[in-house]
Design a protein around this motif. Structure first.
Motif, PDB file in Angstrom:
ATOM      1  N   CYS A  79       5.050   2.350  16.152  1.00 61.94           N
ATOM      2  CA  CYS A  79       4.632   0.976  15.852  1.00 61.94           C
ATOM      3  C   CYS A  79       3.224   0.701  16.374  1.00 61.94           C
ATOM      4  N   LYS A  80       2.888   1.276  17.506  1.00 61.60           N
ATOM      5  CA  LYS A  80       1.530   1.097  18.038  1.00 61.60           C
ATOM      6  C   LYS A  80       0.497   1.722  17.102  1.00 61.60           C
ATOM      7  N   ASP A  81       0.869   2.807  16.439  1.00 57.06           N
ATOM      8  CA  ASP A  81      -0.030   3.470  15.491  1.00 57.06           C
ATOM      9  C   ASP A  81      -0.181   2.687  14.189  1.00 57.06           C
ATOM     10  N   SER A  82       0.874   1.963  13.800  1.00 56.18           N
ATOM     11  CA  SER A  82       0.867   1.222  12.520  1.00 56.18           C
ATOM     12  C   SER A  82       1.507  -0.149  12.713  1.00 56.18           C
ATOM     13  N   PRO A  83       0.847  -1.060  13.409  1.00 55.81           N
ATOM     14  CA  PRO A  83       1.464  -2.349  13.732  1.00 55.81           C
ATOM     15  C   PRO A  83       1.744  -3.250  12.531  1.00 55.81           C
ATOM     16  N   LYS A  84       1.123  -2.997  11.398  1.00 54.05           N
ATOM     17  CA  LYS A  84       1.351  -3.844  10.221  1.00 54.05           C
ATOM     18  C   LYS A  84       2.561  -3.403   9.399  1.00 54.05           C
ATOM     19  N   LYS A  85       3.042  -2.187   9.627  1.00 56.09           N
ATOM     20  CA  LYS A  85       4.236  -1.721   8.921  1.00 56.09           C
ATOM     21  C   LYS A  85       5.450  -2.477   9.450  1.00 56.09           C
TER      22      LYS A  85
END
Length: 101
Positions: A79-85
């Protein structure tokens, strides 16, 4: 026996939190990683729900706290890598071996 104790305590905490706050409907298919990373009470309840949802899909009825902690750390890192997903997209990606983008 200890797993049952932890499950009951966790369920009790969720019930207490739900009755103490105003009833709110959250569409978990739209709950984002950014929301999960916020650390709000909604994020904690969402994490518990997500764990139960995916374990239910796999017909897993046993709780291994070490595995649950490891899985939570994996989801948080993704989630830190892709917070908008969405969280569900992130979990689906992790479950498929990270092949989805």
């Amino acid at each position: 026996m200890n797993c049952l104790k932890y499950s009951l305590v966790g369920a009790s905490l969720v019930l207490v939190m739900n009755t103490a706050t105003q009833a709110e409907m959250i569409d978990m298919s739209e709950f984002t990683c950014n929301q999960l990373l916020s650390g709000s009470p909604d994020a904690i309840e969402a994490a518990i729900w997500t764990s139960g949802y995916y374990n239910g899909l796999r017909k897993k009825t046993k709780l291994d706290l070490a595995v649950m902690k490891h899985n939570a750390e994996m989801v948080m890192a993704a989630c830190k890598d892709s917070p908008k997903k969405t969280v569900m997209q992130t979990v689906d990606t992790l479950l498929s071996g990270g092949k989805k983008k």
